[in-house]
Design a protein around this motif. Structure first.
Motif, PDB file in Angstrom:
ATOM      1  N   PHE A  84       8.449  24.903   7.382  1.00  0.00           N
ATOM      2  CA  PHE A  84       9.391  25.625   6.390  1.00  0.00           C
ATOM      3  C   PHE A  84       8.958  25.576   4.888  1.00  0.00           C
ATOM      4  CE2 PHE A  84      11.059  21.370   6.649  1.00  0.00           C
ATOM      5  CZ  PHE A  84      11.626  21.148   5.414  1.00  0.00           C
ATOM      6  N   MET A  85       9.243  26.508   4.330  1.00  0.00           N
ATOM      7  CA  MET A  85       9.254  26.264   2.682  1.00  0.00           C
ATOM      8  C   MET A  85      10.724  26.891   2.117  1.00  0.00           C
ATOM      9  SD  MET A  85       6.586  28.037   0.119  1.00  0.00           S
ATOM     10  CE  MET A  85       5.354  27.010   0.580  1.00  0.00           C
ATOM     11  N   VAL A  86      11.142  26.021   1.258  1.00  0.00           N
ATOM     12  CA  VAL A  86      12.197  26.162   0.454  1.00  0.00           C
ATOM     13  C   VAL A  86      11.902  26.268  -1.084  1.00  0.00           C
ATOM     14  CG1 VAL A  86      14.804  25.755  -0.099  1.00  0.00           C
ATOM     15  CG2 VAL A  86      13.759  25.440   2.189  1.00  0.00           C
ATOM     16  N   GLY A  87      12.382  27.185  -1.871  1.00  0.00           N
ATOM     17  CA  GLY A  87      12.073  27.475  -3.323  1.00  0.00           C
ATOM     18  C   GLY A  87      12.722  28.325  -4.076  1.00  0.00           C
ATOM     19  N   PRO A 115       5.104  24.203  -9.020  1.00  0.00           N
ATOM     20  CA  PRO A 115       5.058  23.905  -7.719  1.00  0.00           C
ATOM     21  C   PRO A 115       6.292  22.878  -7.409  1.00  0.00           C
ATOM     22  CG  PRO A 115       3.276  23.016  -8.897  1.00  0.00           C
ATOM     23  CD  PRO A 115       4.027  23.868  -9.916  1.00  0.00           C
ATOM     24  N   GLU A 116       6.854  22.401  -8.445  1.00  0.00           N
ATOM     25  CA  GLU A 116       7.759  21.251  -7.962  1.00  0.00           C
ATOM     26  C   GLU A 116       9.185  21.749  -7.671  1.00  0.00           C
ATOM     27  OE1 GLU A 116       8.194  22.110 -12.372  1.00  0.00           O
ATOM     28  OE2 GLU A 116       6.609  21.745 -11.051  1.00  0.00           O
ATOM     29  N   VAL A 117       9.386  23.249  -7.747  1.00  0.00           N
ATOM     30  CA  VAL A 117      10.447  23.592  -7.327  1.00  0.00           C
ATOM     31  C   VAL A 117      10.056  24.501  -5.692  1.00  0.00           C
ATOM     32  CG1 VAL A 117      11.724  24.010  -9.381  1.00  0.00           C
ATOM     33  CG2 VAL A 117      10.173  25.972  -8.647  1.00  0.00           C
ATOM     34  N   LEU A 118       9.037  24.540  -5.326  1.00  0.00           N
ATOM     35  CA  LEU A 118       8.434  24.753  -4.014  1.00  0.00           C
ATOM     36  C   LEU A 118       8.536  23.757  -3.376  1.00  0.00           C
ATOM     37  CD1 LEU A 118       5.943  27.335  -5.034  1.00  0.00           C
ATOM     38  CD2 LEU A 118       8.206  27.657  -4.240  1.00  0.00           C
ATOM     39  N   ILE A 119       9.309  23.467  -2.168  1.00  0.00           N
ATOM     40  CA  ILE A 119       9.523  22.260  -1.351  1.00  0.00           C
ATOM     41  C   ILE A 119       8.940  22.852   0.053  1.00  0.00           C
ATOM     42  CG2 ILE A 119      10.750  20.509  -0.472  1.00  0.00           C
ATOM     43  CD1 ILE A 119      10.534  20.609  -3.251  1.00  0.00           C
ATOM     44  N   LYS A 120       7.955  22.059   0.645  1.00  0.00           N
ATOM     45  CA  LYS A 120       7.548  22.551   1.998  1.00  0.00           C
ATOM     46  C   LYS A 120       7.731  21.261   2.981  1.00  0.00           C
ATOM     47  CE  LYS A 120       2.608  20.787   0.899  1.00  0.00           C
ATOM     48  NZ  LYS A 120       1.303  21.038   0.816  1.00  0.00           N
ATOM     49  N   GLY A 121       7.851  21.680   4.172  1.00  0.00           N
ATOM     50  CA  GLY A 121       7.872  20.477   5.281  1.00  0.00           C
ATOM     51  C   GLY A 121       7.756  21.084   6.672  1.00  0.00           C
TER      52      GLY A 121
END
Length: 391
Positions: free
Chosen positions: A332-335, A381-387
Protein backbone atom coordinates in the motif's frame (compact mmCIF):
# COMPACT_ATOMS: atom_id res chain seq x y z
CA UNK A 1 -26.19 -20.65 -126.90
CA UNK A 2 -29.30 -22.87 -126.92
CA UNK A 3 -30.89 -23.91 -123.65
CA UNK A 4 -33.11 -27.00 -123.37
CA UNK A 5 -35.94 -27.01 -120.80
CA UNK A 6 -37.23 -30.19 -119.20
CA UNK A 7 -40.99 -30.38 -118.75
CA UNK A 8 -41.60 -31.03 -114.99
CA UNK A 9 -45.24 -29.96 -115.00
CA UNK A 10 -47.63 -32.33 -113.24
CA UNK A 11 -50.07 -34.22 -115.39
CA UNK A 12 -52.92 -32.15 -113.97
CA UNK A 13 -51.27 -28.91 -115.01
CA UNK A 14 -50.39 -30.40 -118.35
CA UNK A 15 -53.97 -31.29 -118.90
CA UNK A 16 -55.03 -27.83 -117.78
CA UNK A 17 -52.62 -26.27 -120.22
CA UNK A 18 -54.04 -28.49 -122.96
CA UNK A 19 -57.50 -27.34 -122.16
CA UNK A 20 -56.49 -23.88 -123.24
CA UNK A 21 -56.47 -25.36 -126.67
CA UNK A 22 -59.39 -27.78 -125.98
CA UNK A 23 -62.80 -27.52 -124.23
CA UNK A 24 -63.96 -25.65 -121.05
CA UNK A 25 -65.17 -28.88 -119.41
CA UNK A 26 -61.64 -30.14 -119.01
CA UNK A 27 -60.63 -26.94 -117.11
CA UNK A 28 -63.50 -27.28 -114.60
CA UNK A 29 -62.60 -30.87 -113.91
CA UNK A 30 -58.97 -29.91 -113.14
CA UNK A 31 -60.05 -27.22 -110.67
CA UNK A 32 -62.33 -29.68 -108.87
CA UNK A 33 -59.55 -32.21 -108.44
CA UNK A 34 -57.17 -29.54 -107.14
CA UNK A 35 -59.74 -28.41 -104.52
CA UNK A 36 -60.28 -31.97 -103.27
CA UNK A 37 -56.51 -32.42 -102.84
CA UNK A 38 -56.22 -29.20 -100.77
CA UNK A 39 -59.17 -30.14 -98.54
CA UNK A 40 -57.64 -33.55 -97.85
CA UNK A 41 -54.41 -31.93 -96.70
CA UNK A 42 -56.36 -29.53 -94.41
CA UNK A 43 -58.28 -32.43 -92.84
CA UNK A 44 -55.04 -34.33 -92.17
CA UNK A 45 -53.49 -31.29 -90.48
CA UNK A 46 -56.57 -30.76 -88.27
CA UNK A 47 -56.43 -34.40 -87.15
CA UNK A 48 -52.79 -34.01 -86.18
CA UNK A 49 -53.59 -30.84 -84.16
CA UNK A 50 -56.42 -32.63 -82.32
CA UNK A 51 -54.16 -35.51 -81.42
CA UNK A 52 -51.44 -33.11 -80.14
CA UNK A 53 -54.00 -31.18 -78.07
CA UNK A 54 -55.33 -34.35 -76.42
CA UNK A 55 -51.80 -35.48 -75.52
CA UNK A 56 -50.97 -32.07 -74.06
CA UNK A 57 -54.13 -31.98 -71.92
CA UNK A 58 -53.30 -35.42 -70.57
CA UNK A 59 -49.83 -34.25 -69.50
CA UNK A 60 -51.24 -31.14 -67.80
CA UNK A 61 -53.80 -33.22 -65.86
CA UNK A 62 -51.04 -35.58 -64.74
CA UNK A 63 -49.02 -32.64 -63.37
CA UNK A 64 -52.04 -31.21 -61.54
CA UNK A 65 -52.78 -34.56 -59.86
CA UNK A 66 -49.24 -34.96 -58.53
CA UNK A 67 -50.23 -32.84 -55.53
CA UNK A 68 -52.97 -35.32 -54.67
CA UNK A 69 -52.06 -39.03 -54.30
CA UNK A 70 -54.59 -41.66 -55.23
CA UNK A 71 -56.33 -43.28 -52.29
CA UNK A 72 -56.44 -46.99 -51.56
CA UNK A 73 -60.09 -47.24 -52.79
CA UNK A 74 -61.24 -49.52 -55.56
CA UNK A 75 -62.07 -46.82 -58.05
CA UNK A 76 -58.57 -45.29 -57.87
CA UNK A 77 -59.94 -41.80 -58.54
CA UNK A 78 -57.91 -38.77 -57.44
CA UNK A 79 -59.11 -37.11 -54.23
CA UNK A 80 -59.19 -33.30 -54.17
CA UNK A 81 -58.25 -31.61 -50.90
CA UNK A 82 -61.14 -29.17 -51.27
CA UNK A 83 -63.69 -32.00 -51.33
CA UNK A 84 -62.17 -33.44 -48.15
CA UNK A 85 -62.59 -30.09 -46.42
CA UNK A 86 -66.23 -29.79 -47.45
CA UNK A 87 -66.98 -33.32 -46.21
CA UNK A 88 -65.23 -32.80 -42.86
CA UNK A 89 -67.38 -32.87 -39.70
CA UNK A 90 -65.25 -30.12 -38.18
CA UNK A 91 -66.07 -27.56 -40.86
CA UNK A 92 -69.25 -26.43 -39.09
CA UNK A 93 -67.33 -26.14 -35.82
CA UNK A 94 -64.75 -23.98 -37.55
CA UNK A 95 -67.48 -21.74 -38.92
CA UNK A 96 -69.11 -21.10 -35.53
CA UNK A 97 -65.66 -20.52 -33.92
CA UNK A 98 -65.94 -23.61 -31.70
CA UNK A 99 -62.45 -24.56 -32.83
CA UNK A 100 -59.56 -22.41 -34.01
CA UNK A 101 -58.11 -24.77 -36.61
CA UNK A 102 -59.07 -27.83 -38.67
CA UNK A 103 -56.84 -30.78 -39.41
CA UNK A 104 -57.70 -33.19 -42.28
CA UNK A 105 -55.85 -36.35 -43.28
CA UNK A 106 -55.39 -36.84 -47.03
CA UNK A 107 -55.54 -40.57 -47.96
CA UNK A 108 -52.54 -41.87 -49.82
CA UNK A 109 -50.41 -38.80 -49.21
CA UNK A 110 -47.00 -40.48 -48.99
CA UNK A 111 -44.92 -38.48 -46.52
CA UNK A 112 -42.21 -41.07 -46.54
CA UNK A 113 -41.22 -40.11 -50.07
CA UNK A 114 -40.43 -36.53 -49.04
CA UNK A 115 -37.18 -35.38 -47.37
CA UNK A 116 -37.67 -34.18 -43.80
CA UNK A 117 -36.62 -30.55 -43.26
CA UNK A 118 -34.37 -30.34 -40.20
CA UNK A 119 -32.16 -27.64 -38.71
CA UNK A 120 -29.04 -29.14 -40.25
CA UNK A 121 -30.60 -28.80 -43.73
CA UNK A 122 -31.57 -25.16 -43.31
CA UNK A 123 -28.86 -22.54 -42.80
CA UNK A 124 -29.99 -19.49 -40.84
CA UNK A 125 -27.54 -16.61 -40.67
CA UNK A 126 -26.76 -15.38 -37.16
CA UNK A 127 -26.77 -11.70 -36.22
CA UNK A 128 -23.26 -10.28 -36.22
CA UNK A 129 -22.54 -7.93 -33.30
CA UNK A 130 -20.23 -5.20 -34.58
CA UNK A 131 -18.75 -4.32 -31.21
CA UNK A 132 -15.58 -6.14 -30.18
CA UNK A 133 -15.52 -7.32 -26.58
CA UNK A 134 -12.30 -7.93 -24.71
CA UNK A 135 -10.33 -6.65 -21.78
CA UNK A 136 -11.59 -3.49 -20.09
CA UNK A 137 -9.59 -0.44 -19.21
CA UNK A 138 -9.53 0.91 -15.69
CA UNK A 139 -11.46 4.01 -14.77
CA UNK A 140 -8.72 5.76 -12.82
CA UNK A 141 -4.94 5.59 -12.75
CA UNK A 142 -2.03 6.78 -10.63
CA UNK A 143 -1.64 9.95 -12.70
CA UNK A 144 -5.12 10.99 -11.55
CA UNK A 145 -3.64 11.61 -8.08
CA UNK A 146 -0.90 13.90 -9.38
CA UNK A 147 -0.81 17.49 -10.54
CA UNK A 148 0.12 17.34 -14.23
CA UNK A 149 1.82 20.07 -16.21
CA UNK A 150 2.88 20.30 -19.86
CA UNK A 151 6.51 20.82 -20.81
CA UNK A 152 8.65 21.21 -23.91
CA UNK A 153 11.92 20.37 -22.18
CA UNK A 154 13.88 17.14 -22.43
CA UNK A 155 14.34 17.09 -18.65
CA UNK A 156 12.98 18.83 -15.58
CA UNK A 157 15.35 20.46 -13.07
CA UNK A 158 13.97 21.27 -9.65
CA UNK A 159 15.25 22.22 -6.19
CA UNK A 160 14.61 19.72 -3.45
CA UNK A 161 14.60 21.33 0.00
CA UNK A 162 15.36 19.81 3.38
CA UNK A 163 14.83 21.39 6.81
CA UNK A 164 16.53 20.48 10.04
CA UNK A 165 15.92 21.86 13.52
CA UNK A 166 12.77 23.26 15.13
CA UNK A 167 11.52 26.52 16.52
CA UNK A 168 11.45 26.95 20.31
CA UNK A 169 10.50 29.37 23.06
CA UNK A 170 13.17 31.84 24.21
CA UNK A 171 13.33 31.04 27.89
CA UNK A 172 15.37 34.04 29.04
CA UNK A 173 15.85 37.31 27.32
CA UNK A 174 19.26 37.44 25.75
CA UNK A 175 19.48 33.66 25.31
CA UNK A 176 20.33 32.32 21.89
CA UNK A 177 17.20 31.53 19.95
CA UNK A 178 16.52 28.26 18.19
CA UNK A 179 17.96 27.95 14.73
CA UNK A 180 16.96 25.76 11.83
CA UNK A 181 18.92 24.82 8.75
CA UNK A 182 17.50 24.74 5.21
CA UNK A 183 19.45 22.90 2.56
CA UNK A 184 18.59 22.43 -1.08
CA UNK A 185 19.80 20.10 -3.77
CA UNK A 186 19.36 20.35 -7.53
CA UNK A 187 17.55 17.32 -8.91
CA UNK A 188 16.85 16.33 -12.50
CA UNK A 189 13.92 14.32 -13.79
CA UNK A 190 14.57 13.23 -17.39
CA UNK A 191 11.72 12.81 -19.85
CA UNK A 192 11.16 9.12 -20.56
CA UNK A 193 9.28 7.44 -23.38
CA UNK A 194 6.65 4.80 -22.70
CA UNK A 195 5.35 3.06 -25.81
CA UNK A 196 3.62 -0.03 -27.16
CA UNK A 197 2.73 -1.03 -30.73
CA UNK A 198 0.91 -3.70 -32.72
CA UNK A 199 0.97 -4.74 -36.42
CA UNK A 200 -2.27 -4.82 -38.42
CA UNK A 201 -3.24 -5.23 -42.06
CA UNK A 202 -4.61 -2.30 -44.02
CA UNK A 203 -7.51 -4.44 -45.26
CA UNK A 204 -8.53 -5.38 -41.72
CA UNK A 205 -8.77 -1.75 -40.66
CA UNK A 206 -10.69 -0.83 -43.82
CA UNK A 207 -13.18 -3.70 -43.56
CA UNK A 208 -13.82 -3.75 -39.81
CA UNK A 209 -15.15 -0.43 -38.56
CA UNK A 210 -14.95 -1.36 -34.87
CA UNK A 211 -11.45 -2.83 -35.11
CA UNK A 212 -9.71 0.55 -35.18
CA UNK A 213 -11.53 1.68 -32.03
CA UNK A 214 -10.78 -1.63 -30.31
CA UNK A 215 -7.06 -1.37 -31.09
CA UNK A 216 -6.99 2.24 -29.92
CA UNK A 217 -8.63 1.31 -26.60
CA UNK A 218 -6.38 -1.68 -25.99
CA UNK A 219 -3.16 0.18 -26.79
CA UNK A 220 -4.08 3.07 -24.51
CA UNK A 221 -4.91 0.68 -21.68
CA UNK A 222 -1.59 -1.15 -22.11
CA UNK A 223 0.13 2.23 -22.07
CA UNK A 224 -1.65 3.20 -18.87
CA UNK A 225 -0.61 0.00 -17.13
CA UNK A 226 3.03 0.60 -18.08
CA UNK A 227 2.74 4.20 -16.89
CA UNK A 228 1.37 3.08 -13.50
CA UNK A 229 4.28 0.69 -13.10
CA UNK A 230 6.83 3.39 -13.90
CA UNK A 231 5.27 6.12 -11.75
CA UNK A 232 5.16 3.77 -8.80
CA UNK A 233 7.97 1.24 -9.13
CA UNK A 234 10.35 2.80 -11.69
CA UNK A 235 13.93 2.23 -10.54
CA UNK A 236 15.39 5.45 -11.97
CA UNK A 237 18.20 3.50 -13.65
CA UNK A 238 18.74 3.40 -17.37
CA UNK A 239 15.64 4.62 -19.19
CA UNK A 240 13.37 4.08 -16.19
CA UNK A 241 11.52 6.79 -14.30
CA UNK A 242 12.36 7.29 -10.64
CA UNK A 243 9.08 6.02 -9.21
CA UNK A 244 7.39 7.25 -6.05
CA UNK A 245 7.59 3.89 -4.29
CA UNK A 246 11.35 3.86 -4.85
CA UNK A 247 11.89 7.09 -2.88
CA UNK A 248 8.87 7.04 -0.50
CA UNK A 249 9.20 6.94 3.29
CA UNK A 250 8.60 3.60 4.98
CA UNK A 251 5.68 3.01 7.32
CA UNK A 252 6.83 3.07 10.94
CA UNK A 253 3.67 3.17 13.06
CA UNK A 254 2.77 -0.54 13.16
CA UNK A 255 1.12 -1.86 16.35
CA UNK A 256 0.84 -5.56 17.12
CA UNK A 257 -2.61 -6.88 16.26
CA UNK A 258 -3.37 -4.23 13.66
CA UNK A 259 -5.58 -5.22 10.74
CA UNK A 260 -5.25 -3.71 7.23
CA UNK A 261 -7.79 -0.99 8.00
CA UNK A 262 -5.86 -0.10 11.16
CA UNK A 263 -2.62 0.08 9.20
CA UNK A 264 -4.07 2.45 6.62
CA UNK A 265 -5.47 4.72 9.28
CA UNK A 266 -2.11 4.92 11.05
CA UNK A 267 -0.39 5.60 7.70
CA UNK A 268 -2.72 8.54 7.14
CA UNK A 269 -1.62 9.88 10.49
CA UNK A 270 2.04 9.44 9.50
CA UNK A 271 1.39 11.62 6.45
CA UNK A 272 -0.18 14.24 8.68
CA UNK A 273 2.78 14.13 11.08
CA UNK A 274 5.00 14.92 8.09
CA UNK A 275 2.89 18.08 7.56
CA UNK A 276 0.95 16.61 4.67
CA UNK A 277 -2.71 15.87 3.95
CA UNK A 278 -3.49 12.41 2.60
CA UNK A 279 -5.04 12.80 -0.85
CA UNK A 280 -4.92 9.22 -2.06
CA UNK A 281 -4.31 5.56 -1.33
CA UNK A 282 -2.78 3.24 -3.92
CA UNK A 283 -3.52 -0.43 -3.40
CA UNK A 284 -3.75 -3.78 -5.20
CA UNK A 285 -7.22 -5.27 -5.91
CA UNK A 286 -6.47 -8.04 -3.41
CA UNK A 287 -5.54 -5.47 -0.79
CA UNK A 288 -8.86 -3.67 -1.29
CA UNK A 289 -10.63 -7.00 -0.91
CA UNK A 290 -8.86 -7.55 2.41
CA UNK A 291 -10.18 -4.22 3.64
CA UNK A 292 -13.75 -4.75 2.53
CA UNK A 293 -13.98 -8.28 3.95
CA UNK A 294 -12.54 -7.32 7.34
CA UNK A 295 -14.87 -8.58 10.10
CA UNK A 296 -15.00 -8.38 13.86
CA UNK A 297 -15.01 -11.31 16.29
CA UNK A 298 -18.74 -11.93 15.67
CA UNK A 299 -18.44 -12.05 11.89
CA UNK A 300 -19.75 -8.54 11.25
CA UNK A 301 -18.11 -6.28 8.71
CA UNK A 302 -16.09 -3.54 10.34
CA UNK A 303 -17.43 -0.81 8.08
CA UNK A 304 -18.54 -0.30 4.49
CA UNK A 305 -16.69 1.67 1.82
CA UNK A 306 -18.60 4.24 -0.12
CA UNK A 307 -18.25 5.64 -3.64
CA UNK A 308 -17.06 9.21 -3.85
CA UNK A 309 -17.42 10.05 -7.55
CA UNK A 310 -18.84 8.95 -10.89
CA UNK A 311 -15.72 6.89 -11.62
CA UNK A 312 -16.64 4.44 -8.88
CA UNK A 313 -13.57 5.28 -6.80
CA UNK A 314 -13.78 3.79 -3.32
CA UNK A 315 -12.99 5.83 -0.25
CA UNK A 316 -11.16 4.33 2.75
CA UNK A 317 -11.03 6.48 5.88
CA UNK A 318 -12.32 9.40 3.75
CA UNK A 319 -9.36 9.11 1.37
CA UNK A 320 -9.85 8.20 -2.35
CA UNK A 321 -8.41 4.86 -3.46
CA UNK A 322 -6.69 3.97 -6.75
CA UNK A 323 -6.60 0.24 -7.49
CA UNK A 324 -3.79 -0.99 -9.74
CA UNK A 325 -1.97 -4.23 -10.53
CA UNK A 326 1.32 -2.33 -10.36
CA UNK A 327 1.21 -2.75 -6.57
CA UNK A 328 1.87 -6.09 -4.88
CA UNK A 329 -1.09 -7.95 -3.27
CA UNK A 330 -0.21 -6.75 0.25
CA UNK A 331 1.48 -3.44 -0.60
CA UNK A 332 0.00 0.00 0.00
CA UNK A 333 0.95 3.63 -0.40
CA UNK A 334 -0.68 6.58 1.31
CA UNK A 335 0.38 10.10 0.48
CA UNK A 336 -0.14 13.75 -0.13
CA UNK A 337 0.31 13.25 -3.86
CA UNK A 338 -0.59 16.80 -4.84
CA UNK A 339 2.40 18.14 -2.86
CA UNK A 340 4.80 15.22 -3.06
CA UNK A 341 5.30 15.04 -6.84
CA UNK A 342 4.64 16.58 -10.24
CA UNK A 343 4.03 14.81 -13.53
CA UNK A 344 5.20 16.58 -16.68
CA UNK A 345 3.76 15.69 -20.07
CA UNK A 346 6.27 16.21 -22.85
CA UNK A 347 3.99 14.30 -25.20
CA UNK A 348 0.56 13.14 -24.16
CA UNK A 349 -0.59 9.66 -25.14
CA UNK A 350 -1.00 9.53 -28.92
CA UNK A 351 -1.80 6.84 -31.49
CA UNK A 352 0.23 6.85 -34.73
CA UNK A 353 -0.15 4.63 -37.79
CA UNK A 354 2.63 4.18 -40.34
CA UNK A 355 3.94 1.80 -43.01
CA UNK A 356 7.60 2.71 -42.50
CA UNK A 357 8.55 -0.50 -40.79
CA UNK A 358 10.59 -3.24 -42.48
CA UNK A 359 8.63 -4.38 -45.58
CA UNK A 360 5.20 -3.31 -44.30
CA UNK A 361 4.57 -0.99 -47.27
CA UNK A 362 4.77 -3.78 -49.84
CA UNK A 363 2.78 -6.18 -47.65
CA UNK A 364 -0.09 -3.76 -46.95
CA UNK A 365 0.67 -3.88 -43.23
CA UNK A 366 0.51 -1.04 -40.73
CA UNK A 367 2.36 -0.42 -37.49
CA UNK A 368 0.05 1.12 -34.88
CA UNK A 369 1.99 2.82 -32.11
CA UNK A 370 0.79 4.22 -28.79
CA UNK A 371 3.36 6.48 -27.17
CA UNK A 372 3.82 9.11 -24.49
CA UNK A 373 6.76 11.04 -23.05
CA UNK A 374 6.65 12.02 -19.39
CA UNK A 375 8.87 13.11 -16.53
CA UNK A 376 8.17 12.62 -12.83
CA UNK A 377 9.63 14.90 -10.17
CA UNK A 378 9.27 13.78 -6.55
CA UNK A 379 9.90 16.84 -4.39
CA UNK A 380 8.68 15.70 -0.97
CA UNK A 381 9.07 11.95 -0.47
CA UNK A 382 8.43 12.32 3.27
CA UNK A 383 4.69 12.73 2.65
CA UNK A 384 4.56 9.48 0.67
CA UNK A 385 4.23 6.53 3.02
CA UNK A 386 4.73 2.97 1.72
CA UNK A 387 4.24 -0.29 3.56
CA UNK A 388 3.05 -3.89 3.58
CA UNK A 389 0.03 -5.31 5.38
CA UNK A 390 1.05 -7.85 8.00
CA UNK A 391 -0.88 -11.01 8.75
Amino acid sequence: MNTQYTNTTTPLLTKSYGDQHGGASDVAQAITELTKSANARIDATAAELKEFKEATNAQIMDLEQKGVRRPAGDDGAAVAVSSLVLKSNGLSMLRDSSVKNLRISVPGFELGQKATITSNRVHVNGKRETEIFGSMGRRIAVRDLLITRPTKAASIEYLKGNRTGTAAIQVVEGDEKSQIDLSTSLETAPVRTIAVWIPASRQALDDEVMLADYIDTELRDALQLAEDAQLLKGSGTGANIMGMWTVATGYIRHVTGDKPSDTLRRAITQVQLARGVATGIVINPIGLEMLELDKDGEGRYQFSYTVTDDNGRASVWRVPVVVTDAMGPTEFMVGDFSRAARLYDRQQATIEIATQHQDYFTRNLLAILAEERVALAVMRPEVLIKGVFTA
